[in-house]
Design a protein around this motif. Structure first.
Motif, PDB file in Angstrom:
ATOM      1  N   SER A  65       0.822  -1.220   0.000  1.00 36.86           N
ATOM      2  CA  SER A  65       0.000   0.000   0.000  1.00 36.86           C
ATOM      3  C   SER A  65       0.850   1.262   0.000  1.00 36.86           C
ATOM      4  O   SER A  65       0.345   2.357  -0.223  1.00 36.86           O
ATOM      5  CB  SER A  65      -0.924   0.012   1.225  1.00 36.86           C
ATOM      6  N   GLU A  66       2.183   1.102   0.230  1.00 34.15           N
ATOM      7  CA  GLU A  66       3.056   2.273   0.338  1.00 34.15           C
ATOM      8  C   GLU A  66       4.024   2.422  -0.824  1.00 34.15           C
ATOM      9  O   GLU A  66       4.516   3.519  -1.081  1.00 34.15           O
ATOM     10  CB  GLU A  66       3.894   2.167   1.625  1.00 34.15           C
ATOM     11  N   THR A  67       4.324   1.313  -1.518  1.00 34.74           N
ATOM     12  CA  THR A  67       5.428   1.367  -2.471  1.00 34.74           C
ATOM     13  C   THR A  67       4.992   1.053  -3.887  1.00 34.74           C
ATOM     14  O   THR A  67       4.055   0.309  -4.110  1.00 34.74           O
ATOM     15  CB  THR A  67       6.545   0.386  -2.063  1.00 34.74           C
ATOM     16  N   GLY A  68       5.693   1.624  -4.840  1.00 33.82           N
ATOM     17  CA  GLY A  68       5.532   1.246  -6.238  1.00 33.82           C
ATOM     18  C   GLY A  68       6.873   0.908  -6.846  1.00 33.82           C
ATOM     19  O   GLY A  68       7.008   0.741  -8.043  1.00 33.82           O
ATOM     20  N   ASP A  69       7.897   0.815  -5.995  1.00 38.32           N
ATOM     21  CA  ASP A  69       9.264   0.595  -6.458  1.00 38.32           C
ATOM     22  C   ASP A  69       9.479  -0.863  -6.855  1.00 38.32           C
ATOM     23  O   ASP A  69       9.158  -1.781  -6.106  1.00 38.32           O
ATOM     24  CB  ASP A  69      10.234   0.976  -5.330  1.00 38.32           C
ATOM     25  N   GLY A  70      10.058  -1.093  -8.029  1.00 41.92           N
ATOM     26  CA  GLY A  70      10.231  -2.449  -8.541  1.00 41.92           C
ATOM     27  C   GLY A  70      11.123  -3.307  -7.670  1.00 41.92           C
ATOM     28  O   GLY A  70      10.858  -4.487  -7.457  1.00 41.92           O
ATOM     29  N   ALA A  71      12.226  -2.732  -7.153  1.00 43.89           N
ATOM     30  CA  ALA A  71      13.145  -3.497  -6.303  1.00 43.89           C
ATOM     31  C   ALA A  71      12.426  -3.972  -5.048  1.00 43.89           C
ATOM     32  O   ALA A  71      12.580  -5.118  -4.613  1.00 43.89           O
ATOM     33  CB  ALA A  71      14.350  -2.648  -5.942  1.00 43.89           C
ATOM     34  N   ASP A  72      11.638  -3.105  -4.445  1.00 40.35           N
ATOM     35  CA  ASP A  72      10.879  -3.491  -3.257  1.00 40.35           C
ATOM     36  C   ASP A  72       9.905  -4.604  -3.588  1.00 40.35           C
ATOM     37  O   ASP A  72       9.697  -5.520  -2.787  1.00 40.35           O
ATOM     38  CB  ASP A  72      10.120  -2.289  -2.694  1.00 40.35           C
ATOM     39  N   LEU A  73       9.291  -4.560  -4.762  1.00 43.17           N
ATOM     40  CA  LEU A  73       8.352  -5.605  -5.149  1.00 43.17           C
ATOM     41  C   LEU A  73       9.051  -6.958  -5.256  1.00 43.17           C
ATOM     42  O   LEU A  73       8.489  -7.988  -4.868  1.00 43.17           O
ATOM     43  CB  LEU A  73       7.677  -5.244  -6.475  1.00 43.17           C
ATOM     44  N   ASP A  74      10.271  -6.962  -5.763  1.00 38.33           N
ATOM     45  CA  ASP A  74      11.016  -8.215  -5.855  1.00 38.33           C
ATOM     46  C   ASP A  74      11.279  -8.795  -4.467  1.00 38.33           C
ATOM     47  O   ASP A  74      11.158 -10.009  -4.248  1.00 38.33           O
ATOM     48  CB  ASP A  74      12.344  -7.997  -6.588  1.00 38.33           C
ATOM     49  N   VAL A  75      11.639  -7.945  -3.538  1.00 35.85           N
ATOM     50  CA  VAL A  75      11.905  -8.395  -2.171  1.00 35.85           C
ATOM     51  C   VAL A  75      10.633  -8.960  -1.543  1.00 35.85           C
ATOM     52  O   VAL A  75      10.646 -10.030  -0.909  1.00 35.85           O
ATOM     53  CB  VAL A  75      12.450  -7.231  -1.319  1.00 35.85           C
ATOM     54  N   LEU A  76       9.527  -8.251  -1.745  1.00 36.36           N
ATOM     55  CA  LEU A  76       8.252  -8.715  -1.179  1.00 36.36           C
ATOM     56  C   LEU A  76       7.825 -10.031  -1.802  1.00 36.36           C
ATOM     57  O   LEU A  76       7.294 -10.923  -1.122  1.00 36.36           O
ATOM     58  CB  LEU A  76       7.170  -7.649  -1.390  1.00 36.36           C
ATOM     59  N   ALA A  77       8.043 -10.174  -3.117  1.00 32.22           N
ATOM     60  CA  ALA A  77       7.693 -11.421  -3.790  1.00 32.22           C
ATOM     61  C   ALA A  77       8.504 -12.588  -3.225  1.00 32.22           C
ATOM     62  O   ALA A  77       7.972 -13.688  -3.014  1.00 32.22           O
ATOM     63  CB  ALA A  77       7.926 -11.296  -5.295  1.00 32.22           C
ATOM     64  N   THR A  78       9.793 -12.363  -2.977  1.00 32.60           N
ATOM     65  CA  THR A  78      10.642 -13.411  -2.409  1.00 32.60           C
ATOM     66  C   THR A  78      10.125 -13.836  -1.037  1.00 32.60           C
ATOM     67  O   THR A  78      10.066 -15.032  -0.708  1.00 32.60           O
ATOM     68  CB  THR A  78      12.095 -12.911  -2.303  1.00 32.60           C
ATOM     69  N   LYS A  79       9.740 -12.868  -0.210  1.00 31.45           N
ATOM     70  CA  LYS A  79       9.203 -13.188   1.119  1.00 31.45           C
ATOM     71  C   LYS A  79       7.919 -13.994   1.018  1.00 31.45           C
ATOM     72  O   LYS A  79       7.734 -14.997   1.721  1.00 31.45           O
ATOM     73  CB  LYS A  79       8.938 -11.897   1.899  1.00 31.45           C
ATOM     74  N   ALA A  80       7.017 -13.561   0.132  1.00 33.48           N
ATOM     75  CA  ALA A  80       5.731 -14.245   0.004  1.00 33.48           C
ATOM     76  C   ALA A  80       5.898 -15.661  -0.537  1.00 33.48           C
ATOM     77  O   ALA A  80       5.273 -16.613  -0.052  1.00 33.48           O
ATOM     78  CB  ALA A  80       4.803 -13.438  -0.898  1.00 33.48           C
ATOM     79  N   LYS A  81       6.776 -15.830  -1.533  1.00 38.36           N
ATOM     80  CA  LYS A  81       7.004 -17.163  -2.097  1.00 38.36           C
ATOM     81  C   LYS A  81       7.688 -18.077  -1.089  1.00 38.36           C
ATOM     82  O   LYS A  81       7.413 -19.286  -1.048  1.00 38.36           O
ATOM     83  CB  LYS A  81       7.825 -17.055  -3.375  1.00 38.36           C
ATOM     84  N   GLY A  82       8.554 -17.497  -0.261  1.00 42.73           N
ATOM     85  CA  GLY A  82       9.187 -18.285   0.789  1.00 42.73           C
ATOM     86  C   GLY A  82       8.162 -18.806   1.787  1.00 42.73           C
ATOM     87  O   GLY A  82       8.212 -19.965   2.211  1.00 42.73           O
ATOM     88  N   ALA A  83       7.219 -17.966   2.149  1.00 40.11           N
ATOM     89  CA  ALA A  83       6.174 -18.384   3.093  1.00 40.11           C
ATOM     90  C   ALA A  83       5.239 -19.408   2.468  1.00 40.11           C
ATOM     91  O   ALA A  83       4.681 -20.262   3.170  1.00 40.11           O
ATOM     92  CB  ALA A  83       5.386 -17.165   3.553  1.00 40.11           C
ATOM     93  N   LEU A  84       5.073 -19.337   1.143  1.00 36.02           N
ATOM     94  CA  LEU A  84       4.147 -20.237   0.466  1.00 36.02           C
ATOM     95  C   LEU A  84       4.591 -21.701   0.586  1.00 36.02           C
ATOM     96  O   LEU A  84       3.759 -22.609   0.587  1.00 36.02           O
ATOM     97  CB  LEU A  84       4.027 -19.831  -1.014  1.00 36.02           C
ATOM     98  N   ARG A  85       5.906 -21.941   0.721  1.00 36.76           N
ATOM     99  CA  ARG A  85       6.405 -23.317   0.838  1.00 36.76           C
ATOM    100  C   ARG A  85       5.860 -24.008   2.076  1.00 36.76           C
ATOM    101  O   ARG A  85       5.687 -25.222   2.094  1.00 36.76           O
ATOM    102  CB  ARG A  85       7.941 -23.315   0.881  1.00 36.76           C
ATOM    103  N   PHE A  86       5.596 -23.231   3.120  1.00 33.16           N
ATOM    104  CA  PHE A  86       5.090 -23.800   4.367  1.00 33.16           C
ATOM    105  C   PHE A  86       3.592 -23.569   4.560  1.00 33.16           C
ATOM    106  O   PHE A  86       3.024 -24.041   5.544  1.00 33.16           O
ATOM    107  CB  PHE A  86       5.850 -23.179   5.556  1.00 33.16           C
ATOM    108  N   ASN A  87       2.959 -22.835   3.627  1.00 38.46           N
ATOM    109  CA  ASN A  87       1.529 -22.503   3.752  1.00 38.46           C
ATOM    110  C   ASN A  87       0.873 -22.609   2.379  1.00 38.46           C
ATOM    111  O   ASN A  87       0.332 -21.631   1.841  1.00 38.46           O
ATOM    112  CB  ASN A  87       1.349 -21.089   4.321  1.00 38.46           C
TER     113      ASN A  87
END
Length: 419
Positions: A65-87
């Motif tokens: 809700s705060e960012t539109g920066d591409g680099a930040d999106l990559d970091v967030l995607a990595t976090k979400a995909k990492g959590a998906l392995r266990f959920n």
């Protein structure tokens, strides 16, 4: 023979047990505290428990809700995909990853993820909102309305966000029919829709048409829905349309009460609509209606009981529509020990432009079925709608001016007279 442990060994063992127990307590406390903080401070919650998926989702959603920066999106995607392995069955994670893909321009991949989220949870809010947007974009308004219905049944507080797009959907014949079908099966957001349309000048016409179409179905408009649209017309100063809709809304029983004053005999039929009686909640008095069908002859009408306290402003009112001409307002009333330190009177006021046209006072004392009347006139094109009010002349709630006694108004009427 079992070898006995030395005192040092026993102490070490006890220390080890204590250490393990302490670690377990700390872990449980960290998890508990993490859960407590996950909504307000998800980053702190994650520091306490890196496996708290709710906190992770909250953190990613907040960052999105705060960012539109591409680099930040990559970091967030990595976090979400990492959590998906266990959920792997958590629809929210698919939806978040889909949103990141959407913002990165990968819309086909994004909607595949949104669809997967919907398969796991058909009410997952973010994927639903994106799906609604896509359905509207491609012109599949029937699907959009079905998805809106699903969203609002689960998330009714989202209605203000959805409401902004409803007039555009309703302006399309397919969208209109889809909304009408949802209303006919009593969609829980139906009342909210009429409230929103009544406040939007662009929505009044379509709201009026929806009411007309519902009137011919098994799911009749409610008084609240009708009032929302009638009040909308009044706010827009479309008084003729407001009064026509009121007349259209009357049941066969209510039509017998129609006249220049609606329900002038004060029967117990209170719809809440603006051209019906509006009973104001005022301290210092009680108002009860007892119509001719269920009351003794002496108590027919509206009974006003004053409670020996100050009474300020109006207690009873309704809008009326009187064409230009000469009129007589008449009241048949009884009273018991009525004491009025300031005047009690019926007034007829012009609603637009505001101003008093006439008033007549109600006398003090005790009397039985006294007839009171007053002649007045409505000028040509001067006042398209009027407000009829029972009110006091008190301008402050001073205990020196306490109203006492009982007034019974048996019949109030307005009739046209020769000028």
């Amino acid at each position: 023979m079992t070898e006995q442990a030395s005192p040092l060994t026993r102490n070490l063992r006890r220390s080890g047990v204590w250490f393990v127990a302490s670690v377990l307590v700390l872990a449980v406390s960290s998890v508990g505290l993490s859960r407590l903080l996950e909504s307000e401070t998800p980053a702190v919650s994650l520091a306490l428990d890196p496996f708290n998926v709710d906190a992770l989702i909250g953190e990613i959603a907040g960052r999105l809700s705060e960012t539109g920066d591409g680099a930040d999106l990559d970091v967030l995607a990595t976090k979400a995909k990492g959590a998906l392995r266990f959920n792997v069955a958590d629809a929210r994670l698919y939806s978040l990853i889909g949103e990141i893909e959407y913002r990165q321009g990968e819309k086909d991949e994004a909607f595949e993820l949104f669809d997967q989220a919907r398969k796991l949870s058909k009410t997952e809010i973010h994927s639903l909102q994106r799906s609604i947007d896509r359905s509207i974009e491609v012109g599949d308004l029937s699907k959009a309305v079905a998805e809106i219905d699903t969203l609002l049944r689960r998330w009714p507080d989202r209605f203000p966000v959805i409401a902004a797009g409803l007039p555009a959907i309703l302006s399309n014949p397919d969208g209109y029919q889809a909304v009408l079908a949802a209303l006919r099966i009593e969609a829980p957001w139906r009342s909210s829709l009429f409230t929103a349309l009544g406040k939007d000048p662009r929505g009044l016409r379509v709201a009026n048409q929806l009411l007309l179409d519902l009137a011919g179905s098994s799911s009749q408009p409610t008084s609240k829905e009708l009032s929302a649209v009638i009040n909308g017309y009044i706010r827009q100063k479309e008084y003729e349309a407001a009064y026509r809709l009121f007349l259209f809304s009357l049941s066969d029983q209510e039509r017998t009460l129609a006249g220049y004053i609606f329900n002038g005999g004060f029967e117990q039929i209170l719809s809440g609509k603006p051209f019906d009686w509006q009973v104001r909640d005022r301290s210092g008095l009680e108002i009860t209606f007892a119509g001719a069908r269920d009351a003794g002859e002496g108590d027919i009408g509206a009974t006003v009981r004053f409670l020996n306290t100050p009474v300020k402003n109006a207690a009873l009112q309704q809008y009326v529509e009187l064409p230009p001409g000469s009129y007589r307002i008449s009241l048949i009333a009884s009273a018991r020990n009525l004491k009025l330190p300031k005047q009690l009177f019926w007034s007829i006021r012009c609603a637009d432009p505001a101003g008093e046209i006439a008033r007549f006072d109600i006398p003090e004392g005790t009397f039985d079925r006294r007839e009171l009347s007053l002649d007045f006139a409505i000028g040509p094109s001067a006042c398209p709608m009027q407000l009829l009010r029972l009110e006091t002349a008190a301008i402050a709630e001073s205990w020196r001016f306490r109203y006492v006694g009982t007034l019974v108004m048996h019949k109030l009427s307005i009739e046209r007279v020769s000028s």
